[in-house]
Motif scaffolding. Structure first.
Motif, PDB file in Angstrom:
ATOM      1  N   VAL A   1     -16.703  67.613 150.229  1.00 39.64           N
ATOM      2  CA  VAL A   1     -17.858  67.454 148.909  1.00 39.64           C
ATOM      3  C   VAL A   1     -17.512  67.512 147.083  1.00 39.64           C
ATOM      4  O   VAL A   1     -18.201  67.203 146.311  1.00 39.64           O
ATOM      5  CB  VAL A   1     -18.774  67.925 149.706  1.00 39.64           C
ATOM      6  N   ASP A   2     -16.509  68.584 147.112  1.00 41.03           N
ATOM      7  CA  ASP A   2     -15.980  68.725 146.418  1.00 41.03           C
ATOM      8  C   ASP A   2     -15.568  67.795 145.717  1.00 41.03           C
ATOM      9  O   ASP A   2     -14.865  67.939 144.407  1.00 41.03           O
ATOM     10  CB  ASP A   2     -15.137  70.165 146.123  1.00 41.03           C
ATOM     11  N   ALA A   3     -14.746  67.053 145.687  1.00 43.41           N
ATOM     12  CA  ALA A   3     -14.380  65.616 145.472  1.00 43.41           C
ATOM     13  C   ALA A   3     -15.162  65.079 144.561  1.00 43.41           C
ATOM     14  O   ALA A   3     -14.017  63.969 143.356  1.00 43.41           O
ATOM     15  CB  ALA A   3     -13.884  64.469 146.468  1.00 43.41           C
ATOM     16  N   LEU A   4     -16.228  65.307 144.345  1.00 38.92           N
ATOM     17  CA  LEU A   4     -17.123  64.150 143.425  1.00 38.92           C
ATOM     18  C   LEU A   4     -17.462  65.325 142.206  1.00 38.92           C
ATOM     19  O   LEU A   4     -18.238  64.680 141.507  1.00 38.92           O
ATOM     20  CB  LEU A   4     -18.535  64.098 143.978  1.00 38.92           C
ATOM     21  N   ALA A   5     -17.158  66.558 141.852  1.00 37.17           N
ATOM     22  CA  ALA A   5     -16.794  67.219 140.363  1.00 37.17           C
ATOM     23  C   ALA A   5     -16.364  66.011 139.448  1.00 37.17           C
ATOM     24  O   ALA A   5     -15.358  65.548 139.665  1.00 37.17           O
ATOM     25  CB  ALA A   5     -16.545  68.545 140.806  1.00 37.17           C
ATOM     26  N   GLN A   6     -17.402  66.512 138.572  1.00 36.51           N
ATOM     27  CA  GLN A   6     -16.294  65.739 137.408  1.00 36.51           C
ATOM     28  C   GLN A   6     -16.358  64.479 137.237  1.00 36.51           C
ATOM     29  O   GLN A   6     -15.888  63.716 136.502  1.00 36.51           O
ATOM     30  CB  GLN A   6     -15.547  66.448 136.576  1.00 36.51           C
ATOM     31  N   LEU A   7     -17.093  64.466 137.840  1.00 32.37           N
ATOM     32  CA  LEU A   7     -17.574  62.389 137.821  1.00 32.37           C
ATOM     33  C   LEU A   7     -18.223  61.921 136.901  1.00 32.37           C
ATOM     34  O   LEU A   7     -19.472  62.613 136.859  1.00 32.37           O
ATOM     35  CB  LEU A   7     -18.375  61.747 139.291  1.00 32.37           C
ATOM     36  N   PRO A   8     -17.926  61.066 136.305  1.00 34.04           N
ATOM     37  CA  PRO A   8     -18.934  60.095 135.762  1.00 34.04           C
ATOM     38  C   PRO A   8     -20.151  59.896 135.918  1.00 34.04           C
ATOM     39  O   PRO A   8     -20.286  59.995 137.227  1.00 34.04           O
ATOM     40  CB  PRO A   8     -18.153  59.026 134.733  1.00 34.04           C
ATOM     41  N   PRO A   9     -21.482  60.162 135.162  1.00 28.03           N
ATOM     42  CA  PRO A   9     -22.947  59.783 136.239  1.00 28.03           C
ATOM     43  C   PRO A   9     -22.620  57.972 136.757  1.00 28.03           C
ATOM     44  O   PRO A   9     -23.080  58.338 137.298  1.00 28.03           O
ATOM     45  CB  PRO A   9     -23.775  59.669 134.075  1.00 28.03           C
ATOM     46  N   MET A  10     -22.115  57.344 135.811  1.00 31.63           N
ATOM     47  CA  MET A  10     -22.268  55.841 136.750  1.00 31.63           C
ATOM     48  C   MET A  10     -21.096  56.466 138.058  1.00 31.63           C
ATOM     49  O   MET A  10     -22.286  55.248 139.282  1.00 31.63           O
ATOM     50  CB  MET A  10     -21.636  54.969 135.840  1.00 31.63           C
ATOM     51  N   ALA A  11     -20.235  56.943 137.946  1.00 29.42           N
ATOM     52  CA  ALA A  11     -19.883  57.089 139.189  1.00 29.42           C
ATOM     53  C   ALA A  11     -20.118  57.278 140.578  1.00 29.42           C
ATOM     54  O   ALA A  11     -20.228  57.150 141.574  1.00 29.42           O
ATOM     55  CB  ALA A  11     -17.884  57.333 138.983  1.00 29.42           C
TER      56      ALA A  11
END
Length: 561
Positions: free
Chosen positions: A284-294
């Motif tokens: 689940v930590d892989a989605l950290a700091q993704l841009p809002p659209m992604a």
């Protein structure tokens, strides 16, 4: 009467097509003129025979010249040419076939055959006084050398029309499929615009609220409070413009999203577990700091995949894997086969996957989905960590790079399609919405019209096949039924009467002797002999030979064969 292919081309014929047609006409003339020319050059020669041959060849050339535009007229010319030269008989089947192949309707050719049959009957039986056997022979030639090849040509034409209707039907279905995919893409774009409106409107409202607080703060200088007021007014105006531009995309009956503003993938998986699904979440930590659209796209991938798993694979274990791979994040949702089999119901249309693929693509990623070798289903997406340069804007539909034919194109900057494990079978989830270049920019048929055209073409092909097989047999039977009574009237000598005729008896003393005689078979004529038939159907050929000398029966025999 325009030929079929000219009608299809709308009358516009390219130079290469003109040359091909001219060569075809020349070959047609050379092939059909060979028997006429060979008979003309065979000795003995005379100027009358040579002139007749030249006239026959010119008449044949005229028939070839008009055979494309007026195929029925060309056929009539060839049939009438057989009165001038019997070798025109070899050209009749060819022109009959081409008449059936090139004529738009069957009525003119059917009328022409009827007129030729009636005229030939009146000419042979009325004016020339030929026998019934000769008339039957000529009628059979018209039937099998004229009508039958014409019916075969009609059948081949209907086959070509059926093939063309099938092609049009396939194109209409493909246009319908592309149109449906494009509508799904546009709806997804509108949904994204609605989400942008709601999210940005909320943020802008908070900014305006903070600016209003600054505007009334007592510890700020007047000029700062004035600037805060200008900021608040500008934010309010921007909010109204956002509502006017993007808010109009909201569907009138569209329900508001039920997703909490701060819900993440972990909360989504927890909700699925609470609903009774067996879901495992990794990375689940892989989605950290993704841009809002992604991040929104990743959330939507997991939500759509979980929904499909609950709908089509109830009770199956589901694994959600989030993995960072360099400057990309892979989102994979894999479900096992359902323990009790899939629920009964209509098959999935794939519209949810199409909308999902559009959302992932707009975020700069790529999506793939398909069945697994051991059963189950997998949905995989790759999303950029940095986001695409124009991720904050909705690009135009024109020229969008979408997977075509099941192949994944390279993305602009970092292009890899989602990894596929062994045994997984992929299918394209976002067919291209671009116009088909083969359409030439012309509007195509609607699917209903193409379906009707295909159904009518199939019916005409079946009717043409039945006619091609049944009409010659039926016409031959009619000819036989007309010819047989005419030939056998007063010429039938039965077996018993023949057996009772004694040799040496006077002709006048013979009982059962028919009142008419038949013509003897070719090459078997004898002086003083008479020929009769036993009534064999359908040709009523001579069966008995009675020979007389000075009025007495000297021999009687049965003719074999």
């Amino acid at each position: 009467m325009e030929s079929w292919w000219s009608a299809r081309a709308g009358g516009a014929v390219r130079p290469r097509e003109v040359v091909r047609r001219r060569l075809g006409d020349l070959l047609l003339w050379a092939t059909t003129a060979a028997p006429i020319g060979y008979a003309g050059v065979t000795p003995p020669h005379s100027w009358q025979a040579s002139a007749l041959t030249v006239g026959a060849l010119l008449l044949l050339a005229a028939a070839v010249a008009v055979s494309r535009r007026w195929p029925v007229a060309a056929l009539v010319v060839v049939v009438l040419g057989s009165l001038l030269d019997g070798n025109f008989l070899f050209a009749i089947p060819v022109f009959s076939y081409l008449t059936g192949r090139r004529s738009v309707t069957a009525v003119p050719a059917a009328v022409a055959f009827a007129v030729l049959a009636a005229g030939g009957t009146a000419l042979n039986l009325g004016l020339l006084g030929t026998g019934a056997a000769t008339w039957f022979l000529l009628a059979s030639v018209l039937l099998f050398a004229g009508v039958f090849p014409w019916l075969v040509g009609r059948y081949r034409r209907q086959q070509a029309v059926l093939a063309d209707a099938g092609r049009r039907h396939a194109e209409a279905r493909d246009r319908e499929r592309r149109g449906a995919a494009e509508r799904i893409r546009l709806r997804e774009r509108a949904r994204i615009a609605q989400e942008m409106h709601d999210s940005l409107g909320h943020d802008l409202s908070l900014i305006a609220l903070r600016a209003a607080a600054l505007e009334v703060a007592a510890d700020l200088a007047p000029r700062h409070r004035a600037a805060a007021g200008e900021l608040r007014a500008s934010v309010a105006a921007a909010t109204e413009r956002l509502h006017g531009i993007i808010g109009v995309l909201r569907e009138p009956d569209g329900a508001a999203t039920t997703r909490p503003a701060d819900e993440g993938v972990a909360e989504l998986v927890d909700g699925a577990r609470e609903a009774g699904m067996a879901v495992r979440l990794d990375g689940v930590d892989a989605l950290a700091q993704l841009p809002p659209m992604a991040a929104h796209a990743a959330h939507r991938v997991v939500r759509e995949a979980l929904t499909n798993a609950a709908r089509y694979a109830p009770g199956a274990a589901v694994t959600v894997v989030l993995a960072r791979d360099g400057d990309e994040v892979e989102v994979a949702v894999v479900n096992a086969p359902p323990p009790a089999g899939p629920l009964p119901g209509p098959p999935s249309t794939g519209s949810g996957l199409l909308a999902l693929a559009e959302r992932v693509r707009l975020a700069g990623g790529a999506l793939a989905a398909g069945g697994r070798g051991g059963g189950g289903f997998a949905v995989r997406a790759r999303l950029p960590v940095a986001g695409r340069p124009d991720a904050d804007a909705l690009p135009s539909c024109a020229g969008d790079p979408t997977p075509a034919g099941g192949r994944w194109p390279a993305r602009e900057a970092q292009g890899r399609r989602p990894a596929r494990e062994a045994g997984e079978r992929w299918f394209p989830v976002a067919p291209t919405a671009d116009a088909d270049p083969s359409d030439g920019g012309r509007p195509g048929e609607r699917p209903g019209e193409a379906e009707r055209r295909l159904r009518d073409a199939r019916r005409r092909v079946r009717l043409s096949l039945l006619t091609a097989l049944g009409a010659p047999a039926g016409l031959a039977l009619v000819l036989a039924l007309v010819y047989y009574p005419v030939v056998t009237a007063g010429t039938v000598l039965d077996d018993g009467a023949f057996a009772r005729m004694p040799l040496g008896a006077q002709r006048a003393e013979l009982t059962g002797l028919p009142r008419r005689q038949l013509d003897p078979p070719a090459g078997t004529a004898r002086p003083g002999c008479e020929h009769y038939t036993d009534g064999n159907f359908p040709l009523a050929q001579p069966t008995w030979r009675l020979c007389f000398v000075e009025g007495r029966l000297v021999s009687k025999e049965r003719i074999d064969g």
